[in-house]
Design an enzyme around this catalytic site. Structure first.
Site, PDB file in Angstrom:
ATOM      1  N   ARG A   1     -41.720  12.165   7.631  1.00 42.28           N
ATOM      2  CA  ARG A   1     -41.856  12.690   9.002  1.00 42.28           C
ATOM      3  C   ARG A   1     -40.475  12.819   9.626  1.00 42.28           C
ATOM      4  O   ARG A   1     -39.714  11.849   9.687  1.00 42.28           O
ATOM      5  CB  ARG A   1     -42.727  11.759   9.836  1.00 42.28           C
ATOM      6  CG  ARG A   1     -42.745  12.078  11.334  1.00 42.28           C
ATOM      7  CD  ARG A   1     -43.579  11.059  12.089  1.00 42.28           C
ATOM      8  NE  ARG A   1     -43.529  11.245  13.529  1.00 42.28           N
ATOM      9  CZ  ARG A   1     -42.923  10.428  14.394  1.00 42.28           C
ATOM     10  NH1 ARG A   1     -42.283   9.346  13.937  1.00 42.28           N
ATOM     11  NH2 ARG A   1     -42.935  10.676  15.678  1.00 42.28           N
TER      12      ARG A   1
ATOM     13  N   THR B   1     -48.443   4.316  14.967  1.00 40.05           N
ATOM     14  CA  THR B   1     -47.847   3.480  16.008  1.00 40.05           C
ATOM     15  C   THR B   1     -47.989   1.987  15.739  1.00 40.05           C
ATOM     16  O   THR B   1     -49.095   1.458  15.667  1.00 40.05           O
ATOM     17  CB  THR B   1     -48.403   3.783  17.416  1.00 40.05           C
ATOM     18  OG1 THR B   1     -48.448   5.187  17.627  1.00 40.05           O
ATOM     19  CG2 THR B   1     -47.502   3.153  18.469  1.00 40.05           C
TER      20      THR B   1
ATOM     21  N   ARG C   1     -38.783  11.793  28.168  1.00 40.50           N
ATOM     22  CA  ARG C   1     -37.931  10.755  27.586  1.00 40.50           C
ATOM     23  C   ARG C   1     -36.774  10.430  28.517  1.00 40.50           C
ATOM     24  O   ARG C   1     -36.358  11.265  29.312  1.00 40.50           O
ATOM     25  CB  ARG C   1     -37.381  11.198  26.226  1.00 40.50           C
ATOM     26  CG  ARG C   1     -38.443  11.397  25.173  1.00 40.50           C
ATOM     27  CD  ARG C   1     -37.848  11.774  23.824  1.00 40.50           C
ATOM     28  NE  ARG C   1     -38.892  12.006  22.840  1.00 40.50           N
ATOM     29  CZ  ARG C   1     -39.458  11.059  22.099  1.00 40.50           C
ATOM     30  NH1 ARG C   1     -39.042   9.801  22.232  1.00 40.50           N
ATOM     31  NH2 ARG C   1     -40.416  11.337  21.238  1.00 40.50           N
TER      32      ARG C   1
END
Length: 480
Positions: free
Chosen positions: A36, A279, A77
């Protein structure tokens, strides 16, 4: 050809800790199936070099490794911090600014220009998947003045979430499409669409690739309540889904995430869409050589639920032990897969007593307790009533984890204390020596306001109160 000892697929996020050919080779040899690339970080040139190295290593090992470009989407962010980690302390004032600057302990840049108009005094702002929480005190044109409610360490470019706030941005922006064009040119296999809200977000990426004369596998990242509302359509449009529990856990109540994870996995399994569970799978291994027991259980339970792949983020991108983390997650996968059928069978306790190993030597108490639960479910009964001293029958009923409450009634104080341990059992002290069990319990429940008129309840007791050796009576009665 030697096949792996497990079938679950391993997704590794590539970053500073894992982008060298040496580490990539070790990751693939340990079990990495998907690399990824997080396009929210790094440069295009950096990603280009990562793609080249991944392809070179996979070719050398004669291995298939899917490369997934994870698009940034509308995720907010923070910017670059001067010194990191920045430690925010409880009660500390923090200013979030939309100005383009380097972050300091008291002023942190945010890449969302409409932040000041999106919040108001009292609003909560979550940083780093909710581990840090700020509360807004006041707002100006370009700055949001906050007080730290829950502090902690903060790194550059970590996510910022505004629960319940509508973000003024498309799930797939022009910037995302520019990344798609670049990634297609470099031969990337699949794309993760962050914060997908509708099936159109998936079709937008697919359509963009088709206009370029190419095809693209698209993975829908489930991170917003809107995605849950539109999940069936998203699932039909996407080639796979990723249950991104970090952002999902700040957009919906954190305690709802496990059930949502199971439901989404089941739906995807029904349609034959691969599922990535993501996660904090082994987050502690970012710093430690061993994971926590809870993390091991989390990975195993995702596999028991039917996930196709488990994803590592910080663990392999910036962690100290990327290779060891992959080695550990494959060991967990092998063990979980080996025990999956047995665990699944054990979970269906009623079937065990009806048709399984328990059907051959079952007892009257087992049958009565099972029938009590099945009767309660069929009749939507709210209470099963038992005598405290009836040889642990409350525990026998409790093992089936019924939806209703089990009221264990009697005066044995020591046993009442112990029954506080059992699922769904509520011990009550009642003296029914003069009235009889049924009348005494019904009078107590009526006085306590626990039941309504003409409501069904189930009584489980021994037919002969003076003989406490067996529980063999089940009655369904109505309140008066």
């Amino acid at each position: 050809m030697r096949l792996p000892a497990y079938k679950t697929k391993i997704v590794c996020t590539i970053g500073p800790a894992s982008r060298s050919e040496d580490v990539l080779e070790r990751l693939m040899l340990q079990g990495m199936n998907v690399a990824r690339l997080n396009f929210a970080h790094g440069t295009l040139q950096g990603h280009k070099e990562d793609i080249r190295r991944i392809r070179a290593v996979a070719s050398r090992l004669q291995s298939h490794c899917l490369i997934m470009a994870d698009l940034p989407g509308p995720k907010i962010r923070i910017g670059k911090l001067l010194d990191e980690p920045l430690i925010l302390k409880k009660g500390q004032e923090v200013i979030l600014t939309v100005k383009d600057l380097i972050g300091t302990p008291n002023k942190i840049p945010v890449d969302y220009k409409r932040l000041p108009e999106s919040v108001s005094p009292g609003s909560l702002i979550f940083l780093n998947d909710g581990f840090i929480q700020l509360q807004v005190d006041r707002v100006s044109d370009e700055e949001v003045f906050c007080r730290t409610v829950i502090g902690g360490p903060l790194l550059s470019y970590k996510g910022l979430a505004l629960p319940g706030v509508n973000i003024y941005a498309d799930a797939v922006s022009d910037t995302d499409l520019a990344f798609v064009a670049f990634a297609l040119q470099e031969g990337v296999d699949a794309f993760g669409v962050s914060f997908a809200e509708t099936a159109d977000d998936i079709r937008k990426v697919k359509g963009f690739a088709q206009k370029d004369g190419q095809s693209a596998y698209v993975i829908a990242k489930i991170e917003r309540p809107e995605a849950l509302d539109n999940f069936d359509a998203i699932l039909s449009a996407a080639d796979a889904i990723m249950i991104a529990r970090g952002d999902l856990g700040v957009q919906i109540p954190l305690e709802d995430v496990p059930a949502v994870q199971k439901k989404l996995t089941h739906k995807a399994n029904l349609l034959g869409r691969p599922v990535i569970t993501a996660t904090q799978m082994l987050l502690s291994m970012t710093e430690n050589i061993r994971p926590t027991r809870a993390e091991v259980s989390d990975v195993a339970n995702a596999i028991f639920d039917g996930t196709d792949a488990v994803m590592l983020s910080e663990e392999t991108a910036i962690g100290k032990y990327p290779v060891e983390t992959v080695e550990m997650i494959t060991k967990i996968a092998a063990s979980a897969e080996r025990e999956k059928k047995a665990v699944s069978a054990l979970a269906d306790l009623p079937a065990y007593f009806k048709t399984g190993a328990g059907s051959g030597n079952t007892t009257v108490e087992n049958i009565v307790s099972l029938n009590a639960v099945e009767s309660a479910n069929a009749l939507n009964v709210r209470f099963i009533l038992t005598r405290t001293q009836s040889k642990g029958v409350a525990c026998l009923i409790s093992r089936f984890k019924p939806d209703c409450w089990i009221l264990s009634c009697g005066g044995d104080e020591k046993m009442n204390h112990f029954l506080a341990l059992s699922y769904g059992v509520y011990p009550v002290c009642i003296d029914y020596e003069t009235t009889g069990f049924a009348d005494g319990v019904m009078q107590f429940m009526d006085k306590a306001g626990m039941v309504e008129k003409d409501e069904r309840v189930i009584l489980v007791e021994d037919a002969s109160p003076q003989d406490m050796h067996e529980t063999d009576s089940l009655k369904i009665i109505r309140t008066r």
